[in-house]
Motif scaffolding. Structure first.
Motif, PDB file in Angstrom:
ATOM      1  N   ILE A  68      78.880  70.203  -9.874  1.00 45.80           N
ATOM      2  CA  ILE A  68      79.220  68.943 -10.535  1.00 45.80           C
ATOM      3  C   ILE A  68      78.372  67.767 -10.033  1.00 45.80           C
ATOM      4  O   ILE A  68      77.882  66.972 -10.837  1.00 45.80           O
ATOM      5  CB  ILE A  68      80.741  68.637 -10.426  1.00 45.80           C
ATOM      6  CG1 ILE A  68      81.095  67.464 -11.323  1.00 45.80           C
ATOM      7  CG2 ILE A  68      81.174  68.396  -8.988  1.00 45.80           C
ATOM      8  CD1 ILE A  68      80.892  67.718 -12.788  1.00 45.80           C
ATOM      9  N   GLU A  69      78.179  67.651  -8.732  1.00 47.73           N
ATOM     10  CA  GLU A  69      77.408  66.508  -8.220  1.00 47.73           C
ATOM     11  C   GLU A  69      75.964  66.576  -8.689  1.00 47.73           C
ATOM     12  O   GLU A  69      75.386  65.564  -9.101  1.00 47.73           O
ATOM     13  CB  GLU A  69      77.483  66.448  -6.699  1.00 47.73           C
ATOM     14  CG  GLU A  69      78.836  66.000  -6.191  1.00 47.73           C
ATOM     15  CD  GLU A  69      79.248  64.621  -6.710  1.00 47.73           C
ATOM     16  OE1 GLU A  69      78.401  63.717  -6.780  1.00 47.73           O
ATOM     17  OE2 GLU A  69      80.432  64.470  -7.071  1.00 47.73           O
ATOM     18  N   GLU A  70      75.381  67.751  -8.624  1.00 50.54           N
ATOM     19  CA  GLU A  70      73.990  67.914  -9.052  1.00 50.54           C
ATOM     20  C   GLU A  70      73.818  67.577 -10.535  1.00 50.54           C
ATOM     21  O   GLU A  70      72.867  66.882 -10.920  1.00 50.54           O
ATOM     22  CB  GLU A  70      73.556  69.353  -8.774  1.00 50.54           C
ATOM     23  CG  GLU A  70      72.097  69.600  -8.997  1.00 50.54           C
ATOM     24  CD  GLU A  70      71.715  71.018  -8.595  1.00 50.54           C
ATOM     25  OE1 GLU A  70      70.798  71.542  -9.204  1.00 50.54           O
ATOM     26  OE2 GLU A  70      72.365  71.583  -7.679  1.00 50.54           O
ATOM     27  N   LEU A  71      74.743  68.041 -11.361  1.00 53.73           N
ATOM     28  CA  LEU A  71      74.657  67.746 -12.794  1.00 53.73           C
ATOM     29  C   LEU A  71      74.809  66.250 -13.049  1.00 53.73           C
ATOM     30  O   LEU A  71      74.089  65.676 -13.875  1.00 53.73           O
ATOM     31  CB  LEU A  71      75.723  68.530 -13.561  1.00 53.73           C
ATOM     32  CG  LEU A  71      75.471  70.037 -13.672  1.00 53.73           C
ATOM     33  CD1 LEU A  71      76.702  70.751 -14.205  1.00 53.73           C
ATOM     34  CD2 LEU A  71      74.272  70.319 -14.574  1.00 53.73           C
ATOM     35  N   ARG A  72      75.721  65.615 -12.336  1.00 56.96           N
ATOM     36  CA  ARG A  72      75.911  64.170 -12.524  1.00 56.96           C
ATOM     37  C   ARG A  72      74.698  63.378 -12.057  1.00 56.96           C
ATOM     38  O   ARG A  72      74.339  62.380 -12.674  1.00 56.96           O
ATOM     39  CB  ARG A  72      77.187  63.721 -11.802  1.00 56.96           C
ATOM     40  CG  ARG A  72      78.436  64.180 -12.544  1.00 56.96           C
ATOM     41  CD  ARG A  72      79.712  63.823 -11.837  1.00 56.96           C
ATOM     42  NE  ARG A  72      80.870  64.225 -12.640  1.00 56.96           N
ATOM     43  CZ  ARG A  72      82.091  64.325 -12.170  1.00 56.96           C
ATOM     44  NH1 ARG A  72      82.354  64.028 -10.905  1.00 56.96           N
ATOM     45  NH2 ARG A  72      83.071  64.713 -12.949  1.00 56.96           N
ATOM     46  N   GLU A  73      74.069  63.820 -10.986  1.00 52.84           N
ATOM     47  CA  GLU A  73      72.847  63.148 -10.521  1.00 52.84           C
ATOM     48  C   GLU A  73      71.734  63.257 -11.548  1.00 52.84           C
ATOM     49  O   GLU A  73      70.853  62.404 -11.604  1.00 52.84           O
ATOM     50  CB  GLU A  73      72.394  63.760  -9.191  1.00 52.84           C
ATOM     51  CG  GLU A  73      73.275  63.360  -8.024  1.00 52.84           C
ATOM     52  CD  GLU A  73      72.930  64.096  -6.735  1.00 52.84           C
ATOM     53  OE1 GLU A  73      73.663  63.904  -5.756  1.00 52.84           O
ATOM     54  OE2 GLU A  73      71.950  64.859  -6.722  1.00 52.84           O
ATOM     55  N   GLN A  74      71.778  64.305 -12.380  1.00 52.58           N
ATOM     56  CA  GLN A  74      70.771  64.502 -13.424  1.00 52.58           C
ATOM     57  C   GLN A  74      71.201  63.861 -14.745  1.00 52.58           C
ATOM     58  O   GLN A  74      70.596  64.119 -15.785  1.00 52.58           O
ATOM     59  CB  GLN A  74      70.508  65.997 -13.623  1.00 52.58           C
ATOM     60  CG  GLN A  74      69.892  66.649 -12.408  1.00 52.58           C
ATOM     61  CD  GLN A  74      69.801  68.163 -12.522  1.00 52.58           C
ATOM     62  OE1 GLN A  74      70.515  68.786 -13.290  1.00 52.58           O
ATOM     63  NE2 GLN A  74      68.915  68.748 -11.745  1.00 52.58           N
ATOM     64  N   GLY A  75      72.271  63.066 -14.729  1.00 52.88           N
ATOM     65  CA  GLY A  75      72.737  62.390 -15.921  1.00 52.88           C
ATOM     66  C   GLY A  75      73.694  63.209 -16.765  1.00 52.88           C
ATOM     67  O   GLY A  75      74.039  62.819 -17.875  1.00 52.88           O
ATOM     68  N   GLY A  76      74.120  64.342 -16.265  1.00 49.88           N
ATOM     69  CA  GLY A  76      75.028  65.202 -17.013  1.00 49.88           C
ATOM     70  C   GLY A  76      76.429  65.184 -16.456  1.00 49.88           C
ATOM     71  O   GLY A  76      76.806  64.303 -15.682  1.00 49.88           O
ATOM     72  N   ASP A  77      77.201  66.174 -16.880  1.00 48.44           N
ATOM     73  CA  ASP A  77      78.582  66.295 -16.417  1.00 48.44           C
ATOM     74  C   ASP A  77      79.132  67.630 -16.905  1.00 48.44           C
ATOM     75  O   ASP A  77      78.528  68.280 -17.758  1.00 48.44           O
ATOM     76  CB  ASP A  77      79.429  65.146 -16.974  1.00 48.44           C
ATOM     77  CG  ASP A  77      80.711  64.917 -16.172  1.00 48.44           C
ATOM     78  OD1 ASP A  77      80.968  65.661 -15.203  1.00 48.44           O
ATOM     79  OD2 ASP A  77      81.450  63.990 -16.523  1.00 48.44           O
ATOM     80  N   ILE A  78      80.265  68.000 -16.373  1.00 50.64           N
ATOM     81  CA  ILE A  78      81.039  69.130 -16.890  1.00 50.64           C
ATOM     82  C   ILE A  78      82.373  68.569 -17.356  1.00 50.64           C
ATOM     83  O   ILE A  78      83.077  67.931 -16.573  1.00 50.64           O
ATOM     84  CB  ILE A  78      81.288  70.208 -15.815  1.00 50.64           C
ATOM     85  CG1 ILE A  78      79.964  70.820 -15.336  1.00 50.64           C
ATOM     86  CG2 ILE A  78      82.210  71.301 -16.357  1.00 50.64           C
ATOM     87  CD1 ILE A  78      80.138  71.798 -14.167  1.00 50.64           C
ATOM     88  N   LYS A  79      82.682  68.792 -18.623  1.00 54.46           N
ATOM     89  CA  LYS A  79      83.991  68.410 -19.158  1.00 54.46           C
ATOM     90  C   LYS A  79      84.702  69.706 -19.543  1.00 54.46           C
ATOM     91  O   LYS A  79      84.098  70.612 -20.107  1.00 54.46           O
ATOM     92  CB  LYS A  79      83.834  67.469 -20.346  1.00 54.46           C
ATOM     93  CG  LYS A  79      83.108  66.181 -19.930  1.00 54.46           C
ATOM     94  CD  LYS A  79      83.119  65.138 -20.986  1.00 54.46           C
ATOM     95  CE  LYS A  79      82.273  63.930 -20.610  1.00 54.46           C
ATOM     96  NZ  LYS A  79      82.639  63.258 -19.384  1.00 54.46           N
TER      97      LYS A  79
END
Length: 124
Positions: A68-79
């Motif tokens: 989750i942190e890595e995806l958010r740092e790349q502008g993404g997210d998991i919903k």
């Protein structure tokens, strides 16, 4: 024999992962491989559809936490969407609703990405 599978679909720039079966220590690597595939393809905005997810263990939950942190740092997210009540209870007991958007339907999860500037699917 694994009774877990991950299906891949897209909705515009959003990657939808359909989880089916039981996500545990033996099958968590399949979800991990699916999320890694998304990352390799620069699809960092992920909706996990849990409509057919029957069970999740701590190993399965750990996969979500690992990325989750890595995806958010790349502008993404998991919903996370459409969890069955007993599966949602596991997420809830461990405080996941404070860390993740967990919503009732896949459409609601996609809409939350779209509120942040994502484009809807092109008509067929």
């Amino acid at each position: 024999m694994s009774n877990f599978s991950v299906g891949f679909r897209t909705n515009g720039s959003i990657q939808v992962l359909d989880l089916k079966g039981e996500l545990d220590a033996h099958t968590a690597s399949e979800l991990e491989a699916a999320i890694q595939k998304c990352r390799r393809e620069n699809r960092c905005k992920i909706v996990v559809n849990g409509e057919n997810l029957k069970y999740i263990s701590s190993a399965g939950l750990g996969v979500f936490m690992a990325y989750i942190e890595e995806l958010r740092e790349q502008g993404g997210d998991i919903k996370i969407a459409a969890l069955q009540p007993k599966v949602y209870n596991v997420f809830d007991l461990l405080g996941f609703p404070m860390l993740f958007d967990i919503v009732q339907t896949e459409e609601e999860a996609v809409a939350r990405f779209q509120q942040n500037g994502e484009q809807p699917d092109e008509p067929a």
